[in-house]
Design an enzyme around this catalytic site. Structure first.
Site, PDB file in Angstrom:
ATOM      1  N   LYS A 199       0.864  -1.183   0.000  1.00 17.52           N
ATOM      2  CA  LYS A 199       0.000   0.000   0.000  1.00 17.52           C
ATOM      3  C   LYS A 199       0.896   1.228   0.000  1.00 17.52           C
ATOM      4  CE  LYS A 199      -3.749   2.340   2.465  1.00 17.52           C
ATOM      5  NZ  LYS A 199      -4.625   2.326   3.679  1.00 17.52           N
ATOM      6  N   LYS A 251      -2.284  -1.735  -3.573  1.00 16.70           N
ATOM      7  CA  LYS A 251      -3.144  -0.545  -3.535  1.00 16.70           C
ATOM      8  C   LYS A 251      -2.273   0.697  -3.621  1.00 16.70           C
ATOM      9  CE  LYS A 251      -6.631   1.708  -0.611  1.00 16.70           C
ATOM     10  NZ  LYS A 251      -7.393   1.651   0.656  1.00 16.70           N
TER      11      LYS A 251
END
Length: 326
Positions: A199, A251
């Site tokens: 992320k 992400k």
């Protein structure tokens, strides 16, 4: 035939819709899509998110309906985010059995049962008055290990509410191991962990801040990954797998397709990708101005994420895209 004309003609396999369908290397299916959904405490009607046209903060009742609609469209899962009325320094509402996210989990599970995989965001940013994903130390930095204690509590209350997968998204070192141990010790061995493995500290998260009512000042660069780096994503993958992750995630998705491909090439567990708020909003804004074909662009972006190796895609278009695919 004269030698000046080509004998190898790739266009033969592009000649008709049926031919293109026959030889397509990548296929999207509704079951591979996951719908992120926000539920806000105290609402009597859905509240539009201005930075994400078409997306709302749900009431508990409209969330139930959205879950049913997604299930009927064949969507594979739903990822729930709670937006409380009260925030504090340690994110108390995130671990209250009666907190909005825990209530929403119960609502959705009771409404759709196993027709959808019900997932929950396991992070403190929605619940803290400083907007960070963890507990702050005296010097204002995020205290990794104190945060892990809070994550363990969150995992148990979410599992008690009936969630199928918890999604730790805070990027704290050791979070998967602590959560796995807490779930097992509480008798929730069957609740899975979808690790947010890679992320990044991305500008594409901007509209999400409105969606969850974030009060963040500053940034999250000390715990989310540097967009310049790729190798450390593989290090995070190795750690999450060793700690017991059942699934892993990249992400954002579209700006990190190279990372997604590298992780998909080596991961022994399913790989997901999150098409985040900024990626969604850019397409919606361009389409609203008539610059792009909206539906074609939706499917093209999702296909690119699937082609790069994602086996599940979290997207705010999940229900709509499922309808387009059908």
């Amino acid at each position: 035939m004269s030698a000046e004309f080509p004998s190898v003609r790739p266009r033969r396999l592009r000649s008709t819709p049926a031919m293109r369908r026959l030889v397509a290397e990548t296929r999207l299916h509704p079951a591979e899509l996951v719908l992120p959904a926000f539920v806000r405490e105290g609402l009597t009607e859905p509240k539009p998110i201005t930075a994400m046209p078409g997306v709302v903060q749900h009431t508990r009742d409209t969330l139930r309906r959205a879950a049913v609609e997604a299930a009927e469209a064949g969507v594979g899962g739903i990822m729930l985010f709670g937006v409380p009325e009260v925030q504090d320094a340690i994110g108390s509402e995130g671990t209250s059995p009666e907190g909005i996210l825990q209530l929403a989990i119960r609502d959705v599970v009771s409404e759709v049962g196993d027709a959808l995989v019900v997932m929950s965001d396991l992070c403190l940013d929605e619940y803290t008055d400083h907007g960070h994903c963890g507990v702050l130390a005296a010097d204002g930095s995020v205290d990794n290990d104190a945060t892990l204690e809070r994550y363990a509590e969150m995992a148990v209350v979410q599992a008690d509410a009936g969630v199928h997968l918890v999604g730790p998204s805070g990027m704290m070192d050791g979070q998967v191991a602590v959560i796995r141990r807490a779930l097992d010790d509480a008798g929730h061995q069957d609740v899975g962990v979808l690790a947010y493995t890679a992320k990044y500290a991305s500008a594409f998260f901007g509209p999400f801040r409105e969606a969850v009512g974030s009060s963040l000042k500053g940034d999250r660069k000390t715990y989310q990954q540097d967009p310049a780096n790729a190798r450390e994503a593989l290090r995070e993958l190795e750690q999450d797998l060793a700690e017991g992750a059942d699934m892993v995630m990249v992400k954002p998705a579209m700006a990190y397709l190279d990372i997604l491909r590298r992780i998909a090439d080596v991961s022994p567990v399913p790989v997901s990708a999150y098409q985040v708020s900024g990626e969604y909003s850019m397409v919606e804004a361009a389409a609203a101005n008539g610059w792009i074909d909206r539906e074609r662009t939706i499917l093209e972006t999702l296909t690119s994420i699937r082609r790069a190796g994602a086996e599940q895609i979290l997207t705010y278009w999940a229900t709509e895209a499922a309808g387009l695919l059908r």
